[in-house]
Scaffold this motif. Structure first.
Motif, PDB file in Angstrom:
ATOM      1  N   THR A 112      38.376   2.764 -40.785  1.00 34.84           N
ATOM      2  CA  THR A 112      39.817   2.594 -40.933  1.00 34.84           C
ATOM      3  C   THR A 112      40.197   2.721 -42.411  1.00 34.84           C
ATOM      4  O   THR A 112      39.410   2.418 -43.302  1.00 34.84           O
ATOM      5  N   LEU A 113      41.421   3.183 -42.635  1.00 31.78           N
ATOM      6  CA  LEU A 113      42.015   3.185 -43.965  1.00 31.78           C
ATOM      7  C   LEU A 113      43.386   2.538 -43.841  1.00 31.78           C
ATOM      8  O   LEU A 113      44.257   3.035 -43.129  1.00 31.78           O
ATOM      9  N   ASN A 114      43.549   1.429 -44.536  1.00 36.90           N
ATOM     10  CA  ASN A 114      44.750   0.609 -44.417  1.00 36.90           C
ATOM     11  C   ASN A 114      45.552   0.710 -45.714  1.00 36.90           C
ATOM     12  O   ASN A 114      45.107   0.245 -46.766  1.00 36.90           O
ATOM     13  N   LEU A 115      46.725   1.343 -45.646  1.00 42.23           N
ATOM     14  CA  LEU A 115      47.598   1.518 -46.805  1.00 42.23           C
ATOM     15  C   LEU A 115      48.732   0.502 -46.704  1.00 42.23           C
ATOM     16  O   LEU A 115      49.518   0.536 -45.750  1.00 42.23           O
ATOM     17  N   LEU A 116      48.814  -0.403 -47.693  1.00 40.79           N
ATOM     18  CA  LEU A 116      49.741  -1.527 -47.632  1.00 40.79           C
ATOM     19  C   LEU A 116      50.705  -1.454 -48.812  1.00 40.79           C
ATOM     20  O   LEU A 116      50.286  -1.384 -49.963  1.00 40.79           O
ATOM     21  N   TYR A 117      51.999  -1.453 -48.514  1.00 39.96           N
ATOM     22  CA  TYR A 117      53.024  -1.181 -49.510  1.00 39.96           C
ATOM     23  C   TYR A 117      53.749  -2.457 -49.944  1.00 39.96           C
ATOM     24  O   TYR A 117      53.826  -3.440 -49.204  1.00 39.96           O
ATOM     25  N   LYS A 118      54.310  -2.390 -51.150  1.00 38.86           N
ATOM     26  CA  LYS A 118      55.005  -3.547 -51.707  1.00 38.86           C
ATOM     27  C   LYS A 118      56.271  -3.901 -50.937  1.00 38.86           C
ATOM     28  O   LYS A 118      56.741  -5.039 -51.019  1.00 38.86           O
ATOM     29  N   ASN A 119      56.822  -2.958 -50.179  1.00 40.44           N
ATOM     30  CA  ASN A 119      57.996  -3.270 -49.363  1.00 40.44           C
ATOM     31  C   ASN A 119      57.601  -3.948 -48.048  1.00 40.44           C
ATOM     32  O   ASN A 119      58.420  -4.105 -47.148  1.00 40.44           O
ATOM     33  N   GLU A 120      56.328  -4.343 -47.947  1.00 33.48           N
ATOM     34  CA  GLU A 120      55.770  -5.046 -46.783  1.00 33.48           C
ATOM     35  C   GLU A 120      55.817  -4.204 -45.507  1.00 33.48           C
ATOM     36  O   GLU A 120      56.193  -4.669 -44.427  1.00 33.48           O
ATOM     37  N   SER A 121      55.431  -2.963 -45.661  1.00 31.45           N
ATOM     38  CA  SER A 121      55.080  -2.106 -44.542  1.00 31.45           C
ATOM     39  C   SER A 121      53.629  -1.685 -44.745  1.00 31.45           C
ATOM     40  O   SER A 121      53.096  -1.765 -45.858  1.00 31.45           O
ATOM     41  N   ASN A 122      52.991  -1.258 -43.681  1.00 30.82           N
ATOM     42  CA  ASN A 122      51.633  -0.734 -43.834  1.00 30.82           C
ATOM     43  C   ASN A 122      51.359   0.324 -42.783  1.00 30.82           C
ATOM     44  O   ASN A 122      51.940   0.330 -41.696  1.00 30.82           O
ATOM     45  N   LEU A 123      50.490   1.242 -43.136  1.00 26.20           N
ATOM     46  CA  LEU A 123      50.035   2.288 -42.231  1.00 26.20           C
ATOM     47  C   LEU A 123      48.514   2.216 -42.197  1.00 26.20           C
ATOM     48  O   LEU A 123      47.852   2.410 -43.224  1.00 26.20           O
ATOM     49  N   LYS A 124      47.978   1.932 -41.011  1.00 31.94           N
ATOM     50  CA  LYS A 124      46.530   1.816 -40.848  1.00 31.94           C
ATOM     51  C   LYS A 124      46.053   2.961 -39.954  1.00 31.94           C
ATOM     52  O   LYS A 124      46.460   3.074 -38.801  1.00 31.94           O
ATOM     53  N   LEU A 125      45.200   3.816 -40.503  1.00 29.67           N
ATOM     54  CA  LEU A 125      44.653   4.965 -39.788  1.00 29.67           C
ATOM     55  C   LEU A 125      43.215   4.670 -39.393  1.00 29.67           C
ATOM     56  O   LEU A 125      42.451   4.100 -40.187  1.00 29.67           O
ATOM     57  N   SER A 126      42.834   5.048 -38.182  1.00 26.40           N
ATOM     58  CA  SER A 126      41.472   4.768 -37.730  1.00 26.40           C
ATOM     59  C   SER A 126      40.920   5.905 -36.898  1.00 26.40           C
ATOM     60  O   SER A 126      41.663   6.667 -36.269  1.00 26.40           O
ATOM     61  N   ALA A 127      39.603   6.021 -36.907  1.00 25.72           N
ATOM     62  CA  ALA A 127      38.889   7.005 -36.097  1.00 25.72           C
ATOM     63  C   ALA A 127      37.644   6.358 -35.525  1.00 25.72           C
ATOM     64  O   ALA A 127      36.959   5.594 -36.220  1.00 25.72           O
ATOM     65  N   GLN A 128      37.348   6.646 -34.268  1.00 24.11           N
ATOM     66  CA  GLN A 128      36.175   6.101 -33.597  1.00 24.11           C
ATOM     67  C   GLN A 128      35.427   7.217 -32.884  1.00 24.11           C
ATOM     68  O   GLN A 128      36.046   8.091 -32.263  1.00 24.11           O
ATOM     69  N   ILE A 129      34.109   7.186 -32.973  1.00 24.64           N
ATOM     70  CA  ILE A 129      33.267   8.044 -32.147  1.00 24.64           C
ATOM     71  C   ILE A 129      32.356   7.126 -31.341  1.00 24.64           C
ATOM     72  O   ILE A 129      31.927   6.078 -31.824  1.00 24.64           O
ATOM     73  N   GLY A 130      32.102   7.509 -30.092  1.00 22.82           N
ATOM     74  CA  GLY A 130      31.296   6.631 -29.270  1.00 22.82           C
ATOM     75  C   GLY A 130      31.024   7.228 -27.911  1.00 22.82           C
ATOM     76  O   GLY A 130      30.987   8.457 -27.750  1.00 22.82           O
ATOM     77  N   ILE A 131      30.858   6.354 -26.926  1.00 24.04           N
ATOM     78  CA  ILE A 131      30.549   6.799 -25.577  1.00 24.04           C
ATOM     79  C   ILE A 131      31.122   5.817 -24.576  1.00 24.04           C
ATOM     80  O   ILE A 131      31.159   4.603 -24.812  1.00 24.04           O
ATOM     81  N   VAL A 132      31.612   6.334 -23.463  1.00 22.96           N
ATOM     82  CA  VAL A 132      31.993   5.519 -22.321  1.00 22.96           C
ATOM     83  C   VAL A 132      31.029   5.862 -21.193  1.00 22.96           C
ATOM     84  O   VAL A 132      30.638   7.024 -21.031  1.00 22.96           O
ATOM     85  N   GLY A 133      30.582   4.841 -20.449  1.00 21.77           N
ATOM     86  CA  GLY A 133      29.629   5.101 -19.378  1.00 21.77           C
ATOM     87  C   GLY A 133      28.326   4.345 -19.573  1.00 21.77           C
ATOM     88  O   GLY A 133      28.236   3.444 -20.426  1.00 21.77           O
ATOM     89  N   PRO A 134      27.273   4.696 -18.819  1.00 19.38           N
ATOM     90  CA  PRO A 134      25.992   3.979 -18.918  1.00 19.38           C
ATOM     91  C   PRO A 134      25.420   3.942 -20.330  1.00 19.38           C
ATOM     92  O   PRO A 134      24.744   2.980 -20.702  1.00 19.38           O
ATOM     93  N   GLY A 135      25.694   4.981 -21.130  1.00 17.85           N
ATOM     94  CA  GLY A 135      25.201   5.014 -22.499  1.00 17.85           C
ATOM     95  C   GLY A 135      25.772   3.920 -23.370  1.00 17.85           C
ATOM     96  O   GLY A 135      25.222   3.628 -24.438  1.00 17.85           O
ATOM     97  N   ALA A 136      26.865   3.294 -22.945  1.00 14.34           N
ATOM     98  CA  ALA A 136      27.470   2.194 -23.698  1.00 14.34           C
ATOM     99  C   ALA A 136      26.745   0.869 -23.464  1.00 14.34           C
ATOM    100  O   ALA A 136      27.062  -0.132 -24.126  1.00 14.34           O
ATOM    101  N   LYS A 137      25.804   0.832 -22.518  1.00 15.87           N
ATOM    102  CA  LYS A 137      24.939  -0.326 -22.256  1.00 15.87           C
ATOM    103  C   LYS A 137      25.717  -1.573 -21.811  1.00 15.87           C
ATOM    104  O   LYS A 137      25.270  -2.701 -22.037  1.00 15.87           O
ATOM    105  N   GLY A 138      26.836  -1.368 -21.145  1.00 20.18           N
ATOM    106  CA  GLY A 138      27.588  -2.505 -20.639  1.00 20.18           C
ATOM    107  C   GLY A 138      26.816  -3.297 -19.598  1.00 20.18           C
ATOM    108  O   GLY A 138      26.833  -4.535 -19.609  1.00 20.18           O
ATOM    109  N   MET A 139      26.157  -2.594 -18.678  1.00 21.00           N
ATOM    110  CA  MET A 139      25.393  -3.264 -17.626  1.00 21.00           C
ATOM    111  C   MET A 139      24.267  -4.100 -18.234  1.00 21.00           C
ATOM    112  O   MET A 139      24.076  -5.268 -17.857  1.00 21.00           O
ATOM    113  N   GLN A 140      23.524  -3.530 -19.182  1.00 17.98           N
ATOM    114  CA  GLN A 140      22.377  -4.237 -19.762  1.00 17.98           C
ATOM    115  C   GLN A 140      22.813  -5.492 -20.507  1.00 17.98           C
ATOM    116  O   GLN A 140      22.168  -6.545 -20.398  1.00 17.98           O
ATOM    117  N   ILE A 141      23.896  -5.400 -21.268  1.00 15.85           N
ATOM    118  CA  ILE A 141      24.375  -6.566 -22.009  1.00 15.85           C
ATOM    119  C   ILE A 141      24.869  -7.647 -21.055  1.00 15.85           C
ATOM    120  O   ILE A 141      24.552  -8.841 -21.216  1.00 15.85           O
TER     121      ILE A 141
END
Length: 325
Positions: A112-141
């Protein structure tokens, strides 16, 4: 799960310090679970674990007239979803008809990159890479937690969402609307875009208590700060907050399955469902800081996000961060 929550809180609270000072780095953990609300439920968004590292960047002199703070973040997270129960076993046999929200896991790393301004606004940009499904190991956890902490053994993960790689982008924007000495109201909004999650949301955020400006506050994940060019309103924050959001969901892979998965295999046991396009969520929380520690404790209530769900869902969330130079 309750033991896990109490242990986490005691360990973090016992180490709290007593004087104010700015720090440019913080590391911490967030844990979500529906059992934290002490309702005996184990359904829908049932568990999440997230690890954070944030580093405040130096605001360049050319930016200092507008920017008050700039924070770079990295995170690792996992979310686990169940139907109305973590077991669809009835009289010794699985009942697929009980899968009113799909079994699913989502595992990712992000920045994430969080840009916070003196006028008390902010813009937070984010990027995620990952997996949904058995590879996420939800069952095992989930199996490990239930089998080792005295809970029932989950059943039904053979129906979970199939594997698909994920790329998800997001932008969050907040803006102060009004304030007096003990209460303020801000605009909160976000947009998601990706093959896992696409949608948007908007709503107000009200804070009551001792809070700081939005460029150096728990509210905007900006408690790490490199150069304190504007004095904070308070040495420490402690406030209650309420955040209702109106959400539009265009796509949710944990409900509908992978965006690029044809879902046509005759041998597949995967069960997908239909997402609700409009969701109303409410978050009630308490946030506070010490010299070194940051805490955010919240309860979140969601209307149904799946047309087949038999009821709405809710969960608790606890975040603890340690700040250092």
């Amino acid at each position: 799960m309750r033991i896990k929550l109490l242990t986490f809180l005691v360990c973090m609270l016992c180490a709290a310090a007593a004087f104010a000072q700015s720090h440019s780095n913080e590391i911490g953990i967030q844990t979500d679970n529906d059992s934290y609300l002490l309702q005996g439920s184990d359904r829908y968004y049932t568990d999440g674990i997230f690890f954070y590292f944030r580093h405040a960047l130096k605001v360049k002199s050319g930016d200092s007239t507008k920017l008050a703070n700039k924070v770079l973040g990295f995170e690792l997270g996992q979310k686990i979803y169940n139907p109305q129960s973590g077991s669809v076993l009835v009289d010794g046999a699985d009942q697929p008809s009980l899968v009113d929200r799909p079994f699913a896991g989502y595992l990712y790393v992000g920045s994430t990159l969080n840009l916070l301004y003196k006028n008390e606004s902010n813009l937070k940009l984010s990027a995620q890479i990952g997996i949904v499904g058995p590879g996420a190991k939800g069952m095992q956890i989930q199996d490990f937690v239930h089998d080792n902490f005295g809970f029932y053994h989950p059943s039904g993960w053979e129906y979970q969402i199939h594997n698909e790689a994920q790329l998800n982008l997001a932008a969050e924007y907040n803006k102060l609307l009004a304030r007096n000495s003990w209460i303020d109201v801000s605009l909160a909004s976000y947009v998601d875009l990706g093959n896992g999650f696409t949608g948007a949301g908007v709503g107000p955020l009200a804070r009551l208590g001792s809070f700081n400006q939005l460029f150096n506050s728990v509210t905007t994940q900006s408690t790490a700060i490199k150069n304190q060019s504007v004095a904070p309103l308070h040495a420490h924050e402690i406030f209650f907050y309420y955040k209702p959001l109106f959400n539009y969901v265009a796509y949710d892979a944990t409900i509908q399955g992978g965006l690029f998965d044809k879902h046509t295999s005759t041998n597949s046991l995967e069960i997908t469902q239909d997402k609700e396009p409009f969701i109303f969520s409410q978050q009630f929380g308490l946030a506070f800081t010490t010299n070194r520690f940051v805490f955010d404790i919240a309860a979140i209530f969601h209307t149904k996000d799946d047309k087949e769900m038999v009821q709405s869902h809710q969960w608790g969330s606890v975040t603890g961060l340690y700040r250092f130079k």
